[in-house]
Design an enzyme around this catalytic site. Sequence first.
Site, PDB file in Angstrom:
ATOM      1  N   ASP A 169       0.820  -1.227   0.000  1.00 46.13           N
ATOM      2  CA  ASP A 169       0.000   0.000   0.000  1.00 46.13           C
ATOM      3  C   ASP A 169       0.852   1.276   0.000  1.00 46.13           C
ATOM      4  O   ASP A 169       0.399   2.315   0.506  1.00 46.13           O
ATOM      5  CB  ASP A 169      -0.947   0.026   1.214  1.00 46.13           C
ATOM      6  CG  ASP A 169      -1.916  -1.158   1.227  1.00 46.13           C
ATOM      7  OD1 ASP A 169      -2.012  -1.849   0.204  1.00 46.13           O
ATOM      8  OD2 ASP A 169      -2.559  -1.374   2.257  1.00 46.13           O
ATOM      9  N   ASP A 190      -0.067  -4.305  -3.974  1.00 42.03           N
ATOM     10  CA  ASP A 190      -1.092  -3.248  -4.105  1.00 42.03           C
ATOM     11  C   ASP A 190      -0.485  -1.882  -3.813  1.00 42.03           C
ATOM     12  O   ASP A 190      -1.109  -1.055  -3.128  1.00 42.03           O
ATOM     13  CB  ASP A 190      -2.256  -3.511  -3.128  1.00 42.03           C
ATOM     14  CG  ASP A 190      -2.826  -4.921  -3.286  1.00 42.03           C
ATOM     15  OD1 ASP A 190      -2.767  -5.443  -4.408  1.00 42.03           O
ATOM     16  OD2 ASP A 190      -3.301  -5.475  -2.286  1.00 42.03           O
ATOM     17  N   ARG A 252      -4.785  -5.855  -9.758  1.00 43.41           N
ATOM     18  CA  ARG A 252      -5.875  -6.769  -9.431  1.00 43.41           C
ATOM     19  C   ARG A 252      -7.069  -5.921  -9.029  1.00 43.41           C
ATOM     20  O   ARG A 252      -6.923  -4.822  -8.452  1.00 43.41           O
ATOM     21  CB  ARG A 252      -5.476  -7.787  -8.368  1.00 43.41           C
ATOM     22  CG  ARG A 252      -4.789  -7.246  -7.134  1.00 43.41           C
ATOM     23  CD  ARG A 252      -4.457  -8.410  -6.213  1.00 43.41           C
ATOM     24  NE  ARG A 252      -3.871  -7.969  -4.956  1.00 43.41           N
ATOM     25  CZ  ARG A 252      -3.699  -8.782  -3.899  1.00 43.41           C
ATOM     26  NH1 ARG A 252      -4.060 -10.048  -3.964  1.00 43.41           N
ATOM     27  NH2 ARG A 252      -3.148  -8.330  -2.789  1.00 43.41           N
TER      28      ARG A 252
END
Length: 342
Positions: A169, A190, A252
């Site tokens: 993140d 991510d 994703r």
Amino acid sequence: MASLIIKIISYKIFLSMYIFPMCNNALSLHYGGSNYRGKITSIVTVDQSGKGNFTNVQDAVNFIPVNNYHWICIHVRAGTYNEKVTISQEKEYIILEGEGRRITVIQSADGGEFFKTSTFTLFASNFVARKITFKNTNDFRPSLRPAPAAIISGDKAAFLECGFTSVQDTLTDSLGRHYFESCYIQGAVDFIWGDGQSIYRRCTINVTYDVTKGNDVGYITAQARHGAMSKSGFVFVECLVVGTIGSIYLGRAYTSHSRVLFYKSRLEGRIAPQGWLPWYSAGKVDDVVFAEEGCRGHGADQRKRVRWEKKLSHKEVESLVNVDVFINYDAWLNKLPSFLHT
Ligand SMILES: *[C@@H]1O[C@H](CO)[C@@H](O)[C@H](O)[C@H]1NC(C)=O
Ligand SMILES: *[C@@H]1O[C@H](CO)[C@@H](O)[C@H](O)[C@H]1NC(C)=O
């Protein structure tokens, strides 16, 4: 006459070559001359050695009055500042400027609970950062967890020559319209994610994780667009993707309408042939917009991509990659102090 013109030209070259990087001298280069917001009205300096106005960045932010409507520059001198910095919603028109992304670094080491762990958190709109790195040095052993280097939740924010470094993140591009140019973004999981409406231009994306060898899959994006009417999406224009991880996914789908486009980018590193994962949209990928257009490099071969990767029309691509159409329709970028224009 000719010599005057030459003088003006050489003065401009001089300004852009030498004075350019400093906030204070940008005063004379304000945009258009008519927009007062294009001028920088004051500068505060942060210097660890005590030779500036403040020794840490948060103190400088606290000093800026709420409901500020004039560009104020916080110039952060060379050094690694071990602190967390938050800019609250009422503190607009801040320019946070370092002396180079390898030279001025703000870092902290925290992970887990999301909003509390980010090194840098921006809630204010109308913000610029340049030549500075945000880093989260959280130790991810024994397992991965959220540890943002930055959470960007204000509208109209521009990042020029900045760095964002963490593992999971890293760059939480949460909400609002954002423009990233010549930035460096490093992470593994991510690490560019959120519901932001953003263009990343000429950025370097490094998919890497060196703490353990346990995790050998990388996910660059996890975009979080919620519905067909939402304008959010991540658009990468002329970016470079590199990495050390064995299998790298471009993204994703965090939500039903997740939207990401890689455009004219160089995809190096070991990009997984499928390219994308459905994740939360498994079995219902119709509204997910994952696309590539005009990319090159080792990882750009689209023959084995997931069948649901979108082929956008020329018009759709244009509406995303054109800065003025996608994020700058109200010309907010033009109102930044002109030294920011390239
Ligand atoms: C910051 O320091 C400079 C140089 O000492 C000084 O001129 C200026 O007034 C200071 N600004 C603030 C806001 O304290
Ligand atoms: C990416 O990260 C790796 C590992 O930290 C590093 O060796 C490499 O130089 C980085 N690449 C770029 C382009 O910065």
